[in-house]
Motif scaffolding. Structure first.
Motif, PDB file in Angstrom:
ATOM      1  N   UNK A 151     -12.022  63.644  90.667  1.00  0.00           N
ATOM      2  CA  UNK A 151     -11.042  63.704  91.756  1.00  0.00           C
ATOM      3  C   UNK A 151     -10.442  62.332  92.029  1.00  0.00           C
ATOM      4  N   UNK A 152     -11.253  61.284  91.994  1.00  0.00           N
ATOM      5  CA  UNK A 152     -10.739  59.942  92.223  1.00  0.00           C
ATOM      6  C   UNK A 152      -9.780  59.528  91.120  1.00  0.00           C
ATOM      7  N   UNK A 153     -10.110  59.868  89.883  1.00  0.00           N
ATOM      8  CA  UNK A 153      -9.220  59.532  88.773  1.00  0.00           C
ATOM      9  C   UNK A 153      -7.912  60.312  88.831  1.00  0.00           C
ATOM     10  N   UNK A 154      -7.960  61.556  89.269  1.00  0.00           N
ATOM     11  CA  UNK A 154      -6.730  62.354  89.377  1.00  0.00           C
ATOM     12  C   UNK A 154      -5.777  61.722  90.375  1.00  0.00           C
ATOM     13  N   UNK A 155      -6.298  61.339  91.543  1.00  0.00           N
ATOM     14  CA  UNK A 155      -5.438  60.755  92.565  1.00  0.00           C
ATOM     15  C   UNK A 155      -5.019  59.329  92.234  1.00  0.00           C
ATOM     16  N   UNK A 156      -5.687  58.682  91.284  1.00  0.00           N
ATOM     17  CA  UNK A 156      -5.295  57.343  90.844  1.00  0.00           C
ATOM     18  C   UNK A 156      -4.388  57.403  89.621  1.00  0.00           C
ATOM     19  N   UNK A 175     -14.574  51.475  96.661  1.00  0.00           N
ATOM     20  CA  UNK A 175     -15.192  52.133  97.815  1.00  0.00           C
ATOM     21  C   UNK A 175     -14.890  53.629  97.822  1.00  0.00           C
ATOM     22  N   UNK A 176     -13.670  54.001  97.497  1.00  0.00           N
ATOM     23  CA  UNK A 176     -13.312  55.423  97.440  1.00  0.00           C
ATOM     24  C   UNK A 176     -14.090  56.135  96.339  1.00  0.00           C
ATOM     25  N   UNK A 177     -14.282  55.472  95.207  1.00  0.00           N
ATOM     26  CA  UNK A 177     -15.046  56.065  94.106  1.00  0.00           C
ATOM     27  C   UNK A 177     -16.497  56.276  94.506  1.00  0.00           C
ATOM     28  N   UNK A 178     -17.088  55.281  95.150  1.00  0.00           N
ATOM     29  CA  UNK A 178     -18.488  55.401  95.571  1.00  0.00           C
ATOM     30  C   UNK A 178     -18.654  56.517  96.592  1.00  0.00           C
ATOM     31  N   UNK A 179     -17.738  56.589  97.554  1.00  0.00           N
ATOM     32  CA  UNK A 179     -17.820  57.630  98.579  1.00  0.00           C
ATOM     33  C   UNK A 179     -17.654  59.006  97.951  1.00  0.00           C
ATOM     34  N   UNK A 180     -16.713  59.142  97.014  1.00  0.00           N
ATOM     35  CA  UNK A 180     -16.497  60.434  96.358  1.00  0.00           C
ATOM     36  C   UNK A 180     -17.725  60.862  95.561  1.00  0.00           C
ATOM     37  N   UNK A 181     -18.363  59.928  94.890  1.00  0.00           N
ATOM     38  CA  UNK A 181     -19.563  60.257  94.109  1.00  0.00           C
ATOM     39  C   UNK A 181     -20.709  60.659  95.031  1.00  0.00           C
ATOM     40  N   UNK A 182     -20.910  59.915  96.114  1.00  0.00           N
ATOM     41  CA  UNK A 182     -22.004  60.230  97.047  1.00  0.00           C
ATOM     42  C   UNK A 182     -21.782  61.589  97.701  1.00  0.00           C
ATOM     43  N   UNK A 183     -20.552  61.859  98.122  1.00  0.00           N
ATOM     44  CA  UNK A 183     -20.249  63.163  98.732  1.00  0.00           C
ATOM     45  C   UNK A 183     -20.442  64.279  97.707  1.00  0.00           C
ATOM     46  N   UNK A 184     -20.015  64.053  96.472  1.00  0.00           N
ATOM     47  CA  UNK A 184     -20.193  65.058  95.427  1.00  0.00           C
ATOM     48  C   UNK A 184     -21.653  65.333  95.114  1.00  0.00           C
ATOM     49  N   UNK A 185     -22.441  64.278  95.031  1.00  0.00           N
ATOM     50  CA  UNK A 185     -23.881  64.444  94.762  1.00  0.00           C
ATOM     51  C   UNK A 185     -24.554  65.190  95.913  1.00  0.00           C
ATOM     52  N   UNK A 186     -24.220  64.827  97.148  1.00  0.00           N
ATOM     53  CA  UNK A 186     -24.802  65.524  98.308  1.00  0.00           C
ATOM     54  C   UNK A 186     -24.375  66.986  98.356  1.00  0.00           C
TER      55      UNK A 186
END
Length: 85
Positions: free
Chosen positions: A44-49, A59-70
């Motif tokens: 998702x981060x790569x699509x929007x970039x 920071x956006x990549x880290x947050x997206x990964x943490x939210x996805x893992x959770x």
């Protein structure tokens, strides 16, 4: 602070949160659900970039990964608990 909260909330309500939960509910292996959720966060981060790593905010990549893992882990927990209840 509001930008950080907006990023977290946007990821929860966007692909990493919803699709990560759905992919997590497709498996009973916790590590696989978490990995699928994290992969959705990266995608998702790569699509929007625009598929350019130069435009990806760390920071956006880290947050997206943490939210996805959770979300993936939560989906797997829902699948396990729903199957045994």
């Amino acid at each position: 602070m509001l930008e950080l909260l907006g990023t977290i909330g946007g990821n929860v309500l966007s692909l990493p949160g919803i699709l990560g939960l759905a992919l997590g509910m497709m498996t009973r292996k916790l590590w696989l659900g978490a990995a699928l959720g994290g992969a959705v966060g990266v995608f998702e981060t790569l699509v929007f970039a625009g598929f350019q790593f130069a435009h990806v905010e760390p920071l956006e990549l880290i947050i997206a990964i943490v939210v996805g893992v959770c979300a993936g882990s939560l989906g797997t927990a829902i699948r396990i608990k729903g199957a045994t209840a």
